[in-house]
Design a protein around this motif. Structure first.
Motif, PDB file in Angstrom:
ATOM      1  N   TYR A   9      11.099  16.073 -48.786  1.00 42.46           N
ATOM      2  CA  TYR A   9      11.610  17.270 -48.114  1.00 42.46           C
ATOM      3  C   TYR A   9      11.086  18.527 -48.803  1.00 42.46           C
ATOM      4  N   ALA A  10      11.100  18.529 -50.128  1.00 39.72           N
ATOM      5  CA  ALA A  10      10.606  19.692 -50.868  1.00 39.72           C
ATOM      6  C   ALA A  10       9.127  19.916 -50.573  1.00 39.72           C
ATOM      7  N   LEU A  11       8.372  18.843 -50.527  1.00 34.44           N
ATOM      8  CA  LEU A  11       6.945  18.934 -50.229  1.00 34.44           C
ATOM      9  C   LEU A  11       6.719  19.458 -48.815  1.00 34.44           C
ATOM     10  N   PHE A  12       7.462  18.925 -47.866  1.00 39.66           N
ATOM     11  CA  PHE A  12       7.354  19.344 -46.483  1.00 39.66           C
ATOM     12  C   PHE A  12       7.722  20.823 -46.343  1.00 39.66           C
ATOM     13  N   MET A  13       8.841  21.217 -46.954  1.00 39.04           N
ATOM     14  CA  MET A  13       9.281  22.618 -46.875  1.00 39.04           C
ATOM     15  C   MET A  13       8.265  23.550 -47.522  1.00 39.04           C
ATOM     16  N   TYR A  14       7.714  23.131 -48.638  1.00 38.56           N
ATOM     17  CA  TYR A  14       6.707  23.939 -49.330  1.00 38.56           C
ATOM     18  C   TYR A  14       5.532  24.219 -48.393  1.00 38.56           C
ATOM     19  N   LEU A  15       5.043  23.184 -47.725  1.00 41.65           N
ATOM     20  CA  LEU A  15       3.915  23.359 -46.808  1.00 41.65           C
ATOM     21  C   LEU A  15       4.251  24.304 -45.664  1.00 41.65           C
ATOM     22  N   LYS A  19       2.785  28.306 -44.906  1.00 46.94           N
ATOM     23  CA  LYS A  19       2.184  28.738 -43.632  1.00 46.94           C
ATOM     24  C   LYS A  19       2.935  29.939 -43.063  1.00 46.94           C
ATOM     25  N   ALA A  20       4.262  29.872 -43.089  1.00 51.15           N
ATOM     26  CA  ALA A  20       5.064  30.962 -42.529  1.00 51.15           C
ATOM     27  C   ALA A  20       4.894  32.249 -43.324  1.00 51.15           C
ATOM     28  N   SER A  21       4.783  32.140 -44.646  1.00 58.33           N
ATOM     29  CA  SER A  21       4.653  33.350 -45.465  1.00 58.33           C
ATOM     30  C   SER A  21       3.284  33.999 -45.319  1.00 58.33           C
ATOM     31  N   HIS A  22       2.305  33.258 -44.824  1.00 60.43           N
ATOM     32  CA  HIS A  22       0.961  33.804 -44.626  1.00 60.43           C
ATOM     33  C   HIS A  22       0.700  34.226 -43.177  1.00 60.43           C
ATOM     34  N   ASP A  23       1.712  34.087 -42.330  1.00 55.11           N
ATOM     35  CA  ASP A  23       1.578  34.456 -40.930  1.00 55.11           C
ATOM     36  C   ASP A  23       1.584  35.981 -40.818  1.00 55.11           C
ATOM     37  N   ILE A  30      10.160  39.465 -43.514  1.00 53.62           N
ATOM     38  CA  ILE A  30      10.170  38.016 -43.276  1.00 53.62           C
ATOM     39  C   ILE A  30       9.186  37.326 -44.208  1.00 53.62           C
ATOM     40  N   ARG A  31       7.995  37.909 -44.378  1.00 52.59           N
ATOM     41  CA  ARG A  31       7.002  37.299 -45.279  1.00 52.59           C
ATOM     42  C   ARG A  31       7.521  37.270 -46.706  1.00 52.59           C
ATOM     43  N   LYS A  32       8.207  38.331 -47.139  1.00 46.98           N
ATOM     44  CA  LYS A  32       8.787  38.345 -48.496  1.00 46.98           C
ATOM     45  C   LYS A  32       9.891  37.305 -48.625  1.00 46.98           C
ATOM     46  N   PHE A  33      10.701  37.195 -47.587  1.00 48.77           N
ATOM     47  CA  PHE A  33      11.768  36.198 -47.591  1.00 48.77           C
ATOM     48  C   PHE A  33      11.184  34.796 -47.709  1.00 48.77           C
ATOM     49  N   GLY A  35       8.313  34.045 -48.866  1.00 45.49           N
ATOM     50  CA  GLY A  35       7.688  33.943 -50.187  1.00 45.49           C
ATOM     51  C   GLY A  35       8.688  33.484 -51.237  1.00 45.49           C
ATOM     52  N   GLY A  36       9.911  34.006 -51.194  1.00 46.53           N
ATOM     53  CA  GLY A  36      10.964  33.567 -52.115  1.00 46.53           C
ATOM     54  C   GLY A  36      11.335  32.113 -51.887  1.00 46.53           C
ATOM     55  N   CYS A  37      11.350  31.726 -50.622  1.00 51.93           N
ATOM     56  CA  CYS A  37      11.654  30.325 -50.291  1.00 51.93           C
ATOM     57  C   CYS A  37      10.542  29.395 -50.765  1.00 51.93           C
TER      58      CYS A  37
END
Length: 130
Positions: A9-15, A19-23, A30-33, A35-37
């Motif tokens: 799950y951690a690996l999946f969430m990381y991936l 992607k979401a933080s680079h959108d 949202i990108r900063k949020f 990024g923290g996640c």
């Protein structure tokens, strides 16, 4: 939830969070949020790898019976299959490669230790089996 599942799950969430933080369509907040996640998901994955390394190091072999393939070797194979399913088309594999290295280092040490501790089977046979 097992430790193994938590790691996946951690690996999946990381991936997904990377992607979401680079959108670039998302707003800056949202990108900063995200990024923290990403940082938290990476920390969870690192903790999972550390716990797996500890489990591998604590593996003990029955000295009076045939050794066979060690349980951590099977678990590593399972981990690689799951991780590769998640990462099959991903460009960013740095964290996964670091995890592989840490797990393999611990695995090689555990196999070497098991081969030295084995009393009934020659060292070379245990090394070859694993």
């Amino acid at each position: 939830v097992s430790t193994q599942s938590t790691g996946y799950y951690a690996l999946f969430m990381y991936l997904r969070l990377i992607k979401a933080s680079h959108d670039h369509r998302s707003g800056q907040y949202i990108r900063k949020f995200y990024g923290g996640c990403v940082v938290r998901a990476k920390k969870n994955f690192d903790q999972f790898i550390a716990s797996q390394v500890t489990q591998i190091k604590e593996t003990r072999v029955n000295k009076s019976k045939s050794c066979g393939i060690l349980r951590p070797v099977h678990k590593f194979d399972q981990f690689v299959q799951e991780a590769e399913n998640l990462f099959h088309n991903e460009e960013r594999r740095v964290e996964l490669e670091k995890g592989y290295k840490a797990l393999l280092d611990a695995l090689f040490q555990a196999v070497d230790r098991a081969a030295k501790e084995q009393q009934k089977i020659p060292y070379e046979v245990v090394m070859f089996e694993n």
